[in-house]
Scaffold this motif. Structure first.
Motif, PDB file in Angstrom:
ATOM      1  N   ALA A 178       0.830  -1.214   0.000  1.00  0.00           N
ATOM      2  CA  ALA A 178       0.000   0.000   0.000  1.00  0.00           C
ATOM      3  C   ALA A 178       0.859   1.257   0.000  1.00  0.00           C
ATOM      4  N   ASP A 179       2.131   1.117   0.314  1.00  0.00           N
ATOM      5  CA  ASP A 179       3.015   2.269   0.477  1.00  0.00           C
ATOM      6  C   ASP A 179       3.818   2.518  -0.796  1.00  0.00           C
ATOM      7  N   HIS A 180       3.142   2.930  -1.868  1.00  0.00           N
ATOM      8  CA  HIS A 180       3.859   3.216  -3.118  1.00  0.00           C
ATOM      9  C   HIS A 180       4.189   4.704  -3.232  1.00  0.00           C
ATOM     10  N   HIS A 181       5.135   5.005  -4.116  1.00  0.00           N
ATOM     11  CA  HIS A 181       5.571   6.379  -4.333  1.00  0.00           C
ATOM     12  C   HIS A 181       4.905   6.942  -5.592  1.00  0.00           C
ATOM     13  N   ASP A 182       5.553   7.895  -6.237  1.00  0.00           N
ATOM     14  CA  ASP A 182       4.981   8.582  -7.394  1.00  0.00           C
ATOM     15  C   ASP A 182       4.682   7.596  -8.527  1.00  0.00           C
TER      16      ASP A 182
END
Length: 540
Positions: A178-182
């Protein structure tokens, strides 16, 4: 929808997209091996180091590493998250496995870290022990109970520790992914969806990167799961208005299983306002959307052996995947290593039932010597069919770039009728002791290129001393590596012969490491006329 940069050129072809784990790496998410390492750290930090679940996880991972290393392979390549879940699931029900009758024993750690329940007769044991201590009875009966306890402990474990381990791992998969970046690098997908009036994307990933990109650019996306019910096909409401139909073939971190049990609730086996509500039905599971950070029962298919399990929406998603390919004539595959036999079978059937269908692969790690299904793709869709058969255009191209750097190119450029290497060799300078050659790449990017001295034609005494970078003063070598050569770029090399540059001929081999394998080009260098001619290619 808001305007998008790098819009994909309008084309008559219909493109579908398949995303593998490599498509999400540029969003800061781990690939399969990295996800395993992160899960181990998460479990260790959340639970006591003495917890049986932690010990079991450490044992499983170390056994997988050791097994791979013992055979001479890269030990850390064994830390594949899919294989880890399959191993844990197998160990939890190992006594029922079909291979169990043929195994004399499992590794000692399998039993050491599992649970071995002892028959619960606490009150009876306490009563017998009290009588023995008070002298009203002997210790013989106590010995019998101790023997029973030891016998229970020596029996195979019940698998409960491994089942608990899986329950602990699944929510953490959701939390990590769930912790994705750009995700702006995925915008070309929305651009293509707009230009061809809808785009079918199938993904093997559980994360929400595509959904986040659509929210970022104002594109509509549907997964079909909102109105899905077990036994029914996927339902995409208002598809003509949707930009992207996203088929999450292995589930999603924001999907959660919901048990449908007879007697506790009514059940609707089909979607829509006219759907029939059943009072009697067989126990099943439906899927609802939820917060991925608190999802304790995620509807994801993880593990090599369970991809086409009967529960959940997997079969409905696979049927829709096949239907989406039938609507397309080009499939763009992003970051997928072709390791899933079920997916490969769908791709094989699709490409083999349409002469105008093509595949574009975007993968920075595409091997120079493909094996398995990747080798089948090259052999069937790219390689020469033989000397006595007419040349046919390739049906596949490979772009060795990441999703962030190559997605726009992959969506825009399919296979071309020309060769996958187009290099030329010419003389640009001549001195008393050497020639300077220029290598020019007029075709696709070449990931590695080298120049070799092969044989001598004409004068058998004539040989090439070697090659070196121009004006470098370095020693001459029979082979020179020129490195990466992108489209339109040139490289220069200095070549010297033993007898000087005024007479004789030499054969030079230019070896190109293209996306789909090694290509060799044979040139003849005439030292007298200062001309270079290309001979017919060989070794393709």
């Amino acid at each position: 929808m808001m305007s998008l940069e790098n819009e994909v050129a309008v084309t008559k072809e219909r493109v579908a997209v398949l995303l593998g784990a490599g498509a999400s790496v540029d969003a800061g998410l781990p690939a399969t091996n990295g996800l395993t390492e992160q899960l181990v750290r998460e479990v260790a930090s959340d639970l006591s180091s003495n917890d049986s679940v932690v010990k079991a996880l450490n044992f499983v991972c170390s056994a997988m590493i050791g097994y791979r290393g013992a055979s001479g392979g890269d030990p850390y390549s064994g830390l594949n998250v899919e294989k880890m879940f399959s191993a844990i699931r197998l160990l939890s029900s190992r006594l029922e496995h079909e291979a169990s009758p043929f195994l004399s024993s499992w590794l000692p750690g399998v039993e050491a870290f599992d649970s071995h329940p002892v028959s619960s007769r606490d009150e009876e044991i306490t009563r017998v022990l009290s009588r023995a201590l008070m002298g009203t009875s002997g210790f013989g009966s106590v010995t019998g109970y101790v023997t029973d306890i030891v016998r229970d402990l020596r029996k195979p474990g019940d698998g409960s520790v491994y089942r608990e381990l899986e329950r602990e791992l699944l929510p953490r998969v959701c939390k990590v992914l769930a912790d994705h970046h750009d995700v702006s690098y995925l915008r070309p997908l929305a651009s293509l969806a707009k230009q061809q009036q809808g785009l079918d994307i199938a993904t093997l990933n559980y994360d929400l990167t595509v959904e986040s990109m659509c929210e970022q650019v104002g594109a509509s996306v549907q997964t079909g799961i909102a109105a899905w019910s077990p036994g029914s096909p996927l339902v995409f409401k208002g598809h003509d208005m949707a930009d992207i139909r996203l088929l999450k073939l292995h589930g999603s971190i924001n999907w959660s299983y919901e048990e449908q049990v007879p007697g506790s609730a009514e059940f609707s086996p089909s979607a829509g306002p006219q759907s029939e509500v059943l009072e009697r039905f067989i126990r099943t599971r439906s899927v609802k959307t939820t917060d991925p950070t608190t999802n304790r029962n995620p509807a994801i298919v993880i593990g090599d052996r369970e991809k086409l399990g009967g529960g959940g929406p997997t079969l409905a998603l696979m049927r829709e995947f096949e239907a989406s390919l039938d609507r397309a004539n080009r499939l763009v595959v992003v970051g997928y290593s072709f390791a899933d036999g079920h997916i490969n079978a769908v791709i094989r059937n699709w490409i083999n039932t349409g002469k105008d269908r093509t595949i574009t692969v975007l993968d920075p790690f595409w091997p120079s010597s493909p094996t398995g299904f990747q080798a089948d793709l090259v052999a069937g869709l790219v390689a020469d069919q033989g000397r006595h058969r007419p040349t046919v255009p390739p049906k596949m191209n490979v772009i060795k770039k990441s999703a962030a750097s190559g997605l726009h190119e992959a969506l825009s450029e399919g296979p071309t009728a020309g060769p996958d290497t187009n290099v030329s060799l010419s003389i640009i300078d001549k001195d008393e002791s050497y020639l300077t050659l220029e290598v020019r790449n007029a075709g696709p990017d070449i990931h590695g290129i080298s120049l070799n001295s092969v044989t001598v034609a004409g004068n058998r005494e004539q040989t090439v001393v070697g090659f070196r970078a121009p004006r470098s003063g370095a020693d001459y070598d029979q082979r020179i590596e020129l490195g990466h050569l992108s489209r339109g770029s040139v490289a220069q090399v200095e070549v010297q012969s033993i007898s000087g540059p005024n007479h004789g001929r030499s054969e030079l081999t230019l070896i190109c490491y293209a996306s789909l394998g090694q290509r060799q080009h044979l040139f003849e260098l005439d030292w007298t006329t200062s001309e270079v001619s290309l001979r017919p290619p060989f070794g393709r």
